[in-house]
Enzyme design. Sequence first.
Site, mmCIF file in Angstrom:
data_model
loop_
_atom_site.group_PDB
_atom_site.id
_atom_site.type_symbol
_atom_site.label_atom_id
_atom_site.label_comp_id
_atom_site.label_asym_id
_atom_site.label_seq_id
_atom_site.Cartn_x
_atom_site.Cartn_y
_atom_site.Cartn_z
ATOM 1 N N CYS A 60 0.837 -1.202 0.000
ATOM 2 C CA CYS A 60 0.000 0.000 0.000
ATOM 3 C C CYS A 60 0.869 1.248 0.000
ATOM 4 C CB CYS A 60 -0.923 -0.002 1.221
ATOM 5 S SG CYS A 60 -2.027 1.429 1.319
ATOM 6 N N CYS A 143 -6.123 2.513 -0.490
ATOM 7 C CA CYS A 143 -6.139 1.529 0.607
ATOM 8 C C CYS A 143 -6.234 0.101 0.076
ATOM 9 C CB CYS A 143 -7.317 1.810 1.537
ATOM 10 S SG CYS A 143 -7.406 0.696 2.953
ATOM 11 N N GLN A 243 -18.526 -10.460 11.334
ATOM 12 C CA GLN A 243 -17.144 -10.843 11.054
ATOM 13 C C GLN A 243 -16.545 -9.888 10.025
ATOM 14 O OE1 GLN A 243 -15.479 -12.955 12.797
ATOM 15 N NE2 GLN A 243 -17.153 -13.989 13.866
ATOM 16 N N PHE A 270 -23.327 -16.732 22.700
ATOM 17 C CA PHE A 270 -22.893 -15.453 22.130
ATOM 18 C C PHE A 270 -23.142 -15.489 20.618
ATOM 19 C CE2 PHE A 270 -20.296 -16.412 25.854
ATOM 20 C CZ PHE A 270 -20.483 -15.284 26.634
ATOM 21 N N CYS A 364 -11.367 -14.274 19.693
ATOM 22 C CA CYS A 364 -10.574 -13.189 19.103
ATOM 23 C C CYS A 364 -9.485 -12.740 20.060
ATOM 24 C CB CYS A 364 -11.475 -12.019 18.712
ATOM 25 S SG CYS A 364 -12.380 -11.298 20.106
#
Length: 406
Positions: A60, A143, A243, A270, A364
């Site tokens: 990038c 980006c 997600q 969850f 996570c």
Amino acid sequence: MIITIERLGHLGDGIAQGENGPIFVAGMLPGEVVEGDLEGDRLVNTKIVTPSAARIKPPCSHARACGGCLMQHASDDMVADWKTASVEGALAGQGLHAPFRPIMTSPPRSRRRATFAARRTKGGSMIGFHARGSDALVQIPNCQLVHPDLMAAMPGLEELVRLGGSRSQEVALMVTRALGGPDVVVTGGKPLDGPLRLELARVVEAHALARLTWDGETVALRATPIQTIGKAKVAPPAGAFLQATEHGERALLETVREALGPQKKIVDLFAGIGTFALPLAEGAEVHAVEGDPAMVAALDKASRNTEGLKPIKAEARDLFRRPLEPDEFKYVTGVVVDPPRAGAEAQMRCLAEAKVPVIAMVSCNPVTFARDAKILVQAGYLLEWIQVVDQFRWSAHVELVGRFVR
């Protein structure tokens, strides 16, 4: 001074051992010899004397200035090894070990949700990410992280900021790719009044945005911002958890399906808007439990409007304060649990007593995953394998799935 980087820290800094403790150096890789000035425990004004073979040219053009990505200077193999090692280290800290499957990494330009920082300027508006270690904004027209559909929404976002932003205060724009168009949640904007509402609604129509939520209030709904999950079409509430990439969602779902195997009755803890519950209901009855009532309502509506699913019982319940008790897992043959970063310690203690045959734990946060995994292992479960999923490409963030069997 000249030092040699020995390892990477959990936030991606290079770490060397100094006379008085570790020295942290931003943007460096293990094995690199670096020269710079020591300020406290950090080396600044750095120059690479000997680069690592794993160092690459960032893909990038904004990488040097933008703080949106941490690891574009490292090869994919280097990043994969680092993220896998972070999970291995967290497990080892709890005395646990398991076989690791090859990491699954989302491709560039695949992030379907991003939160941009923005500010109104004298000539219009400025949107981007913060510079590394700074409040300065960096515009990101090239980006390589976010999905092209989000980049295509920039003109509309810029107009929203020009109309409702401030030159003295930043605005945050959470933008999510959806079937009806970009779903935009703005925080920190001007207070709404009649003329501003009309102008914002006009922008939504002109730039084909699906929905605009302004500091918690839905200002315009041009089209329902639908997410496809398995066979179902879900209309999530504004800002609902999703997600980060479609690739990552598929990877996690495929891994959870394999971990659970054929089941008759599954509990999804969850559950969110049904990332796992809805696809798993194609083959099993599912009890989906989630703390956010709005997400539960979206999940329940989607399940009722989708043909070919077995029954889903959607329950709104705070699993931190009121976890499912062992007797509530009666007749359950498999469990999937996907808690937030804090983990699910209280729920894991109840689950450990329930003796469900197989558990797929999604996480996570390797540290809380390892803590919760130890609870299950001490109760007689075997951590059979680990799958690391890197859907937050070039960041320090790690997702993983572990299979537990009795």
